[in-house]
Each structure stands twice: as C-alpha cells, then as structure tokens.
Design an enzyme around this catalytic site. Structure first.
Site, mmCIF file in Angstrom:
data_model
loop_
_atom_site.group_PDB
_atom_site.id
_atom_site.type_symbol
_atom_site.label_atom_id
_atom_site.label_comp_id
_atom_site.label_asym_id
_atom_site.label_seq_id
_atom_site.Cartn_x
_atom_site.Cartn_y
_atom_site.Cartn_z
ATOM 1 N N ASP A 1 0.114 18.618 -12.516
ATOM 2 C CA ASP A 1 0.555 18.791 -14.027
ATOM 3 C C ASP A 1 2.879 18.815 -13.822
ATOM 4 O OD1 ASP A 1 1.499 17.926 -16.156
ATOM 5 O OD2 ASP A 1 0.131 19.497 -17.587
ATOM 6 N N GLU B 1 9.093 18.445 -21.081
ATOM 7 C CA GLU B 1 7.571 17.523 -21.972
ATOM 8 C C GLU B 1 7.199 18.345 -22.121
ATOM 9 O OE1 GLU B 1 3.613 16.234 -21.220
ATOM 10 O OE2 GLU B 1 4.510 17.819 -20.381
ATOM 11 N N GLU B 2 6.107 19.410 -21.668
ATOM 12 C CA GLU B 2 6.000 20.146 -21.611
ATOM 13 C C GLU B 2 5.967 21.189 -23.391
ATOM 14 O OE1 GLU B 2 2.940 21.260 -20.900
ATOM 15 O OE2 GLU B 2 3.190 19.872 -18.086
ATOM 16 N N ASP C 1 0.747 -1.167 -0.136
ATOM 17 C CA ASP C 1 -0.413 0.112 -0.039
ATOM 18 C C ASP C 1 1.480 1.150 0.158
ATOM 19 O OD1 ASP C 1 -2.680 1.294 0.434
ATOM 20 O OD2 ASP C 1 -1.446 2.170 2.623
ATOM 21 N N ILE C 2 0.725 1.823 -1.182
ATOM 22 C CA ILE C 2 1.418 3.193 -0.943
ATOM 23 C C ILE C 2 1.157 4.562 0.082
ATOM 24 C CG2 ILE C 2 2.250 5.274 -3.006
ATOM 25 C CD1 ILE C 2 3.855 1.983 -3.043
#
Length: 487
Positions: A113, A147-148, A19-20
């Site tokens: 994000d 990535e953006e 379980d995280i």
C-alpha cells in the site's frame, strides 16, 4: 443486468498488450523498500523517503522519453508532490490517465500500500516506451502524494485543472494495492451491477470495468465488484464526472469463506500488514502482482487504442432535448407523489441530488429546490411522471440514449425506481428501469440506451417516471441529454 442500460461488450480477444515482467515490477518494489529503509522506515508525505521515491520514478520515466513534471502542494505544513508523466502523441482532448498513490503511512514502507500499484504502473509506462506504443488517445500516468492523509495530492491536481482540462480527461484508471498477500480480485463497480453502495461511476466507468473483467475472464480468474467508497484517488475524478475504474486486492477487511472458495487463501485479512511496519517486500503475493500488472497493461492497450470510454454518438439525430430550453414536457396527470415531482430546472445540490446537470445547466429532476432538511422535496409517497412532446419517428433502426441517476437511503426497496417508457396511442412500453435496493446510493450520472426500432413510423411520447413506494427513503432522480438517433 439493468433493462436497457448499454454496457461495453467484453472483448474476446485482447489487443496486443505486452506481458509485464513481474520480476521487473518486484525490482521497483525492492528499490522502494531500500528507499524506505534508508529514510526512517517509511515513504510518507513530507518525509525524505517520499521525495526519494518520486525521484526514482521520475528518473526512469525521463530516460524513457516521457515529459514529466512534479506538481507541489502543501498539507499539514509540509510540501507534497505529485509526479505527472505524459507519453508524447495521441489526442490530448481524449486523455486516458493511469494513477496510484506513491506515499506510505509513517508506520511502514508501504510496499503493498501502495508500492504495488505504483510499481506496476511504472513498469506498464516503461513498456509503453519500450514498444513505442502510439495509441489514438493521449496517455498520462500519475503518482499521487499524500493519499494516506485524505487524497490530498490527487485532489490538488484535479482542483488545479480548468473545466476544459477536466473535460479532456475521458478516463481514469486507479491502482491501489494490487499485490495483497491474501488477495481478492476486486474491480471498481463502474456499472453498479452489484447494486450496493454509492451507485455507478460516471458514464464510461462501466466500459473500464468490463475491459478489466475481460482480461481476468481470459485467464480464468473470477472477479467481484468493489464500491466507489471514496477511499482512493479515483475520488476527485468521479466527483468531477470523469469515468474511472481499477483493481483492488483488499486491505484490512477479512476474506469470507465464500471468497476463500472463490480465490483460495485463508479466512483472514486480505492484508494483515495494512498500514503497519510489516508492509515490506515480504508482504506481496507474486501471483496477484503478476496477474494485475498484466491486467493494467491489457486495459491501457485496449482502452487507449480505439477504445475510448466516451465514443461520439453515431447516426442521424431524430430528436434531442438537453433541457437548456423548454420544449413542452408536461407533468403526468396521474401522479400520486405529494412532493419531489419531476420538473425541468436548474437543480440545487443536496446530499441526494446533484447540483449539476449531466450537460449544461438544466435537467429533468425530482424537486429541484434543496429545502430546509435532507428529506425536503424528495419523491414522497408515490409516483411522479413527466411527458415529452409528441415525437414522430421515421422508419429504420432507432436508438434512445440519455443520462440518468437514482439516489436513495438504505431503507429503500426494489419497489422504488426510475424508469423511461414509450407511449404510443393507448400502449405504454417500459424501455428502461433502475430499481432501488436497501443500500445508501449517492447520486452519480450514468448513461443508458434503449432500442426504439419497434416504434419506427409511429408518433410517440417519452414518459420519465420515479417512484417512492417505501417509507421516507429519500428517493431522488434526474434525467438529461435525451436523444433519439437513426442508424
């Protein structure tokens, strides 16, 4: 479900993934928020907040026993960094990668994000170390830069690999935005069961999707597919034939009334702070973050330990054709298509046709030559077939396996298709069909299979067929790596 297409069965009982702790994941997000606050309010490419974010993640992984490296690249005159972390052990020729982008836009700190995916992946990686997980497959985690600005970091990484190194990556899990404040629960549609957009992911993607879906089924949370639309770092992996999958809780799109009924929330943006200064630590749905962090761990534990996305074929090979040599396939005598007929060839790359076979150089493809326009040499106005030489099948349990794709424009209909049939005497039986739909579908290799045991003891021919029954729908299809095995 596509007739004859093999997909991984949902796993009823989870492998013992830990379980995280969402508290731990939120602590990482707090650190990323603090870094952004101390560095002009963002963690963007080429800005000090991004490098500080890399350093934070790297220090924790180094202390946990990972072998880490910072890969640098240049974009827009600034140096960017990918952080790659390998967990010692496992078969490096069967590597499972887990990644997400660490950069934000310049407008804000990027906590959903993609601090959310970055922090969840980090805590899963630390859980691997805490439990001393020693899976069959090699584990490699990655945090991507820029990535953006167009998947710059992940593209630089994949482009830096040799062909052999790419082949060693047998699965890539991408987690980009997993804590949206008005969340949906979307899984990348590896098997194209939704029948929309770009088509299925590379062979093995369906198993990744089904593994993640199995976790959400176990906690009673419905999921829906989301297309491989090229907006995140799975892009360069699937472009190189690497199976991929992942979770997405939604960005600037609006949740529909039906989705509100499915998941709760409001008929508003999934993330109203997408790419904005308000994407802060307050912009996180803790329930979604908790569920998705546990789903990541479930996928890693299940896929890494005896759950590879590309299992070796089993059984004795009865008959096989990789099309690298001519084995006597013949064009159908009743074809009605005027162009784009099936042939064994080294295909040219076009927007609707892959320039690479699923393996080797040659495949069975409709109209291999590119032509002078987008519609040149596509299947036009009817059907095209190609028949294998005669195959004598033994008795026993028999399985047909193959690689395939079908591509078309959004003016296609369900009357367009690619299919495989078995011809035995005067009887023809369809064992696989993929129909088109009114969507743009890009060509992506997938795998299929069919049970041929009912033909045991017979001499048969395989018939591969494609049809364009719609007007100018740019239908293209291909088949490769055809094999019949006996269990």
């Amino acid at each position: 479900m596509i007739l004859g297409l093999a997909t991984a069965p949902a796993q009823a009982d989870a492998v013992a993934a830990p379980d995280i702790s969402v508290t731990n994941v939120k602590a990482h997000l707090t650190q990323l928020q603090n870094i952004a606050t101390a560095n002009g309010g963002n963690r963007a490419h080429g800005r000090p907040g991004y490098l500080a974010s890399v350093t934070y993640v790297k220090n924790l992984l180094d202390a946990a026993g990972y072998t880490t490296r910072q890969q640098s690249f240049t974009y827009n005159g600034a140096t960017g960094y990918n952080l790659i972390a390998d967990w010692p052990g496992g078969d490096t020729a069967d590597t499972l990668m887990i990644g997400g982008h660490l950069d934000s836009v310049t407008a804000g700190p990027g906590i959903n994000d993609n601090g959310s995916g970055s922090a969840a992946n980090l805590e899963v990686a630390l859980a691997v170390a805490r439990t001393n997980f020693q899976p069959d497959r090699h584990l490699r985690f990655a945090w991507w830069g820029a990535e953006e600005l167009g998947l710059r970091g992940s593209t630089a990484y994949v482009n830096s690999l040799t062909t052999a190194q790419k082949r060693e990556i047998t699965g890539y899990l991408n987690f980009d935005m997993v804590g949206s404040p008005n969340p949906g629960y979307f899984l990348y549609d590896g098997d194209n069961s939704d029948g929309t957009g770009a088509g299925p992911g590379p062979a093995g993607s369906a198993q990744i999707e089904s593994t993640l879906a199995a976790y959400f089924t176990s906690i009673g949370v419905p999921t829906r597919g989301t297309d491989f639309d090229g907006r995140s770092d799975y892009g360069p992996f699937i472009s190189n034939g690497i199976p991929a999958g992942g979770i997405f809780t939604g960005a600037e799109g609006r949740k529909t009334a039906a989705q509100v009924q499915l998941w709760g929330g409001t008929a508003a943006a999934f993330d109203p702070c997408y790419h904005s200064s308000c994407d802060t630590i307050a912009n996180i749905n803790d329930t979604a973050l908790d569920r998705n962090s546990d789903a990541i761990a479930y996928a890693v534990w299940n896929l890494a330990d005896g759950g590879g996305t590309t299992p070796p074929p089993t059984g004795t090979t009865v008959w096989e054709d990789t099309f690298e040599t001519a084995k006597g396939w013949t064009a159908g005598t009743g074809d009605t298509a005027t162009s784009g007929r099936f042939e064994r060839a080294d295909p040219a790359a076009t927007t609707s046709q892959l320039g690479n076979a699923a393996g080797g150089t040659y495949d069975l493809v409709t109209g291999a030559t590119a032509g002078a326009s987008a519609g040149a040499n596509d299947v036009d106005g009817g059907t095209t077939t190609i028949l294998s030489p005669s195959i004598t099948l033994p008795t026993g349990t028999l399985t047909l396996s193959f690689s395939w794709y079908l591509s078309h424009l959004n003016n296609a209909t369900s009357a367009d298709y690619v299919r495989i049939r078995v011809v035995s005497g005067s009887t023809t039986t369809t064992v696989f069909t993929q129909s088109a739909s009114a969507t743009d579908r890009a060509p992506v290799w997938a795998t299929g299979s069919a049970n041929l045991s009912s033909f045991a003891g017979q001499t048969v021919r395989l018939s591969v067929e494609a049809a364009d029954a719609s007007t100018a729908s740019l239908v293209e299809a291909a088949v490769d790596n055809v094999k019949i095995t006996k269990a």
